[in-house]
Design a protein around this motif. Structure first.
Motif, PDB file in Angstrom:
ATOM      1  N   ASP A   3      -3.513   7.177   1.032  1.00 27.64           N
ATOM      2  CA  ASP A   3      -3.016   6.448  -0.130  1.00 27.64           C
ATOM      3  C   ASP A   3      -2.626   5.029   0.229  1.00 27.64           C
ATOM      4  OD1 ASP A   3      -1.729   9.507  -0.824  1.00 27.64           O
ATOM      5  OD2 ASP A   3      -3.016   8.474  -2.237  1.00 27.64           O
ATOM      6  N   SER A   4      -2.633   4.767   1.535  1.00 30.80           N
ATOM      7  CA  SER A   4      -2.138   3.466   1.974  1.00 30.80           C
ATOM      8  C   SER A   4      -3.022   2.320   1.494  1.00 30.80           C
ATOM      9  CB  SER A   4      -2.042   3.439   3.495  1.00 30.80           C
ATOM     10  OG  SER A   4      -3.302   3.707   4.033  1.00 30.80           O
ATOM     11  N   THR A   5      -4.242   2.630   1.098  1.00 32.01           N
ATOM     12  CA  THR A   5      -5.121   1.551   0.670  1.00 32.01           C
ATOM     13  C   THR A   5      -5.144   1.405  -0.844  1.00 32.01           C
ATOM     14  OG1 THR A   5      -6.909   3.132   0.799  1.00 32.01           O
ATOM     15  CG2 THR A   5      -6.643   1.632   2.664  1.00 32.01           C
ATOM     16  N   GLN A   6      -4.306   2.194  -1.503  1.00 34.79           N
ATOM     17  CA  GLN A   6      -4.290   2.134  -2.961  1.00 34.79           C
ATOM     18  C   GLN A   6      -4.044   0.699  -3.451  1.00 34.79           C
ATOM     19  OE1 GLN A   6      -2.383   5.432  -4.493  1.00 34.79           O
ATOM     20  NE2 GLN A   6      -2.143   4.649  -6.564  1.00 34.79           N
ATOM     21  N   ASN A   7      -4.773   0.324  -4.476  1.00 39.77           N
ATOM     22  CA  ASN A   7      -4.713  -1.027  -5.043  1.00 39.77           C
ATOM     23  C   ASN A   7      -5.102  -2.086  -4.012  1.00 39.77           C
ATOM     24  OD1 ASN A   7      -3.725   0.167  -7.313  1.00 39.77           O
ATOM     25  ND2 ASN A   7      -1.589  -0.225  -6.783  1.00 39.77           N
ATOM     26  N   GLY A   8      -5.726  -1.658  -2.950  1.00 35.66           N
ATOM     27  CA  GLY A   8      -6.184  -2.599  -1.940  1.00 35.66           C
ATOM     28  C   GLY A   8      -5.060  -3.280  -1.194  1.00 35.66           C
ATOM     29  N   SER A   9      -3.808  -2.843  -1.394  1.00 39.33           N
ATOM     30  CA  SER A   9      -2.715  -3.556  -0.742  1.00 39.33           C
ATOM     31  C   SER A   9      -2.131  -2.713   0.380  1.00 39.33           C
ATOM     32  CB  SER A   9      -1.635  -3.897  -1.757  1.00 39.33           C
ATOM     33  OG  SER A   9      -1.140  -2.705  -2.324  1.00 39.33           O
ATOM     34  N   GLN A  10      -1.553  -3.428   1.337  1.00 37.70           N
ATOM     35  CA  GLN A  10      -0.880  -2.736   2.431  1.00 37.70           C
ATOM     36  C   GLN A  10       0.410  -2.123   1.890  1.00 37.70           C
ATOM     37  OE1 GLN A  10       1.126  -5.155   5.299  1.00 37.70           O
ATOM     38  NE2 GLN A  10       0.105  -4.129   6.991  1.00 37.70           N
ATOM     39  N   PRO A  11       0.776  -0.944   2.383  1.00 41.19           N
ATOM     40  CA  PRO A  11       2.044  -0.387   1.910  1.00 41.19           C
ATOM     41  C   PRO A  11       3.210  -1.320   2.232  1.00 41.19           C
ATOM     42  CG  PRO A  11       0.900   1.185   3.332  1.00 41.19           C
ATOM     43  CD  PRO A  11       0.117  -0.089   3.370  1.00 41.19           C
ATOM     44  N   SER A  76      14.315  10.511  14.279  1.00 42.97           N
ATOM     45  CA  SER A  76      13.095  10.136  14.997  1.00 42.97           C
ATOM     46  C   SER A  76      12.033   9.752  13.977  1.00 42.97           C
ATOM     47  CB  SER A  76      12.607  11.284  15.884  1.00 42.97           C
ATOM     48  OG  SER A  76      12.172  12.351  15.071  1.00 42.97           O
ATOM     49  N   GLY A  77      10.962   9.151  14.487  1.00 45.70           N
ATOM     50  CA  GLY A  77       9.885   8.709  13.601  1.00 45.70           C
ATOM     51  C   GLY A  77       9.939   7.209  13.390  1.00 45.70           C
ATOM     52  N   ASP A  78       8.935   6.704  12.685  1.00 46.18           N
ATOM     53  CA  ASP A  78       8.826   5.257  12.479  1.00 46.18           C
ATOM     54  C   ASP A  78       8.971   4.874  11.017  1.00 46.18           C
ATOM     55  OD1 ASP A  78       8.234   4.603  15.155  1.00 46.18           O
ATOM     56  OD2 ASP A  78       6.203   5.374  14.853  1.00 46.18           O
ATOM     57  N   VAL A  79       9.639   3.744  10.814  1.00 46.34           N
ATOM     58  CA  VAL A  79       9.684   3.133   9.479  1.00 46.34           C
ATOM     59  C   VAL A  79       9.013   1.770   9.617  1.00 46.34           C
ATOM     60  CG1 VAL A  79      11.156   2.277   7.615  1.00 46.34           C
ATOM     61  CG2 VAL A  79      11.889   4.262   8.956  1.00 46.34           C
ATOM     62  N   LEU A  80       7.921   1.578   8.890  1.00 43.83           N
ATOM     63  CA  LEU A  80       7.236   0.285   8.945  1.00 43.83           C
ATOM     64  C   LEU A  80       7.468  -0.459   7.638  1.00 43.83           C
ATOM     65  CD1 LEU A  80       3.777   1.368  10.461  1.00 43.83           C
ATOM     66  CD2 LEU A  80       5.840   0.613  11.665  1.00 43.83           C
ATOM     67  N   PHE A  81       7.773  -1.736   7.764  1.00 46.06           N
ATOM     68  CA  PHE A  81       7.979  -2.598   6.590  1.00 46.06           C
ATOM     69  C   PHE A  81       6.902  -3.669   6.656  1.00 46.06           C
ATOM     70  CE2 PHE A  81      10.409  -6.398   4.917  1.00 46.06           C
ATOM     71  CZ  PHE A  81      10.342  -6.028   3.592  1.00 46.06           C
ATOM     72  N   HIS A  82       6.008  -3.683   5.684  1.00 47.14           N
ATOM     73  CA  HIS A  82       4.825  -4.544   5.751  1.00 47.14           C
ATOM     74  C   HIS A  82       4.123  -4.410   7.107  1.00 47.14           C
ATOM     75  CE1 HIS A  82       5.387  -6.413   1.878  1.00 47.14           C
ATOM     76  NE2 HIS A  82       6.650  -6.665   2.173  1.00 47.14           N
ATOM     77  N   GLY A  83       4.037  -3.182   7.575  1.00 47.40           N
ATOM     78  CA  GLY A  83       3.306  -2.910   8.817  1.00 47.40           C
ATOM     79  C   GLY A  83       4.084  -3.154  10.099  1.00 47.40           C
TER      80      GLY A  83
END
Ligand SMILES: Nc1ncnc2c1ncn2[C@@H]1O[C@H](COP(=O)(O)OP(=O)(O)OP(=O)(O)O)[C@@H](O)[C@H]1O
Ligand SMILES: [Mg+2]
Length: 271
Positions: A3-11, A76-83
């Motif tokens: 779903d990360s490519t939805q609307n062609g935009s980066q999450p 634990s785990g990663d949180v990415l903000f604009h990658g």
């Protein structure tokens, strides 16, 4: 497919295998009781999409929301903000994150300072972020009130002087003050009178379209979630057990828990 490519935009935000575990009180020293509030969640949210999160009380929805808005660091785990990794944020990134992601809580009576006028409540985020001059901030307050369907005269009163539905509109206006990319709404209609729930839901979905926002919509009521969401995540004991478009989840639920949830209580919304 992701779903990360939805609307062609980066999450705007991406969670990877995020876990939030709490040591519950009453646990033994060598066998502590661990509450796995969130237990290995992958999640993305981009502009222009509404993602619904549904599940019963205690399944971890609010904990997940706190991670999404940066109020809770995951175990634990990663949180990415604009990658970019966003867990150990520096001041600049924290500020940018705060501007980009805002939150609407369940109960506007407790979320809004009862002593401040609505004008001050809406000006506050702009001042904190050092945006504009007194004149442009006042103009912005007027715009925000119009955006959420409140009269300009609402600026002069305090939250207790407006109705519950109007108070939630004020909370939504405050969430929009910094022109966010994403709004996380945690049970935004549950504390409201049934008669105004549909109006507030309609407002949120209109705003999402009008402003091309990304919206994370959290509720224990699957019918409410269906009404607003493009994509639905079903949570159960800290995990996302089912994910798909509203029609995928409703018409062909693959998970037993989802089937149970669909067969459970009817919607509280009369729509
Ligand atoms: N600080 C904490 N310490 C210990 N346990 C916690 C803490 N915060 C949350 N929990 C536990 O984590 C689990 C998930 O809680 P959370 O509030 O995220 O659920 P929820 O799905 O939002 O529930 P509700 O629908 O009732 O709002 C619950 O079992 C809760 O008791
Ligand atoms: Mg909750």
């Amino acid at each position: 497919m992701t779903d990360s490519t939805q609307n062609g935009s980066q999450p705007v935000i991406e969670l990877k295998d995020v876990k939030v575990h709490h040591h519950a009180r009453g646990g033994k020293l060598f066998r502590p009781n661990i509450v796995k509030a969130v237990d290995g969640v992958d999640f993305t949210i981009s502009r222009g999409e509404t993602v619904g999160i549904v599940g019963e009380s205690g399944c971890g929805k609010s904990t997940l929301a706190s991670v999404l808005v940066g109020l809770q660091a995951p175990t634990s785990g990663d949180v990415l903000f604009h990658g970019k990794p966003a867990i150990k944020r520096n001041a600049a990134l924290r500020k940018e994150f705060g501007r980009s992601v805002s939150v609407v809580f369940q109960d506007p009576s407790t979320a809004l300072n009862p002593r401040m006028t609505i004008q001050d409540i809406l000006t506050d985020p702009l001042q904190i972020h050092g945006i504009g001059t007194a004149a442009t901030r006042a103009a912005k307050v007027g715009e925000l009130l119009a955006l959420v369907g409140l009269p300009q005269s609402a600026a002069e009163v305090t939250p207790s002087q407006v109705s519950g539905g109007q108070r939630q509109r004020v909370a939504i206006a405050r969430a929009l003050a910094l022109d966010p990319d994403i709004i996380v709404a945690d049970e935004p209609t549950s504390a409201l009178d049934v008669s105004v729930r549909a109006q507030v839901l309609n407002l949120l979905s209109d705003l999402k379209t009008q402003l091309n926002l990304g919206m994370v919509f959290i509720s224990h009521d699957i019918q409410t979630v269906r009404y607003v969401s493009d994509r639905i995540c079903v949570m159960y004991f800290g995990r996302i057990v089912e994910q798909g478009t509203a029609s995928q989840v409703f018409d062909t639920p693959s998970n037993d828990y989802t089937k149970k949830l669909l067969g459970a209580a009817p919607s509280l919304l009369h729509i």
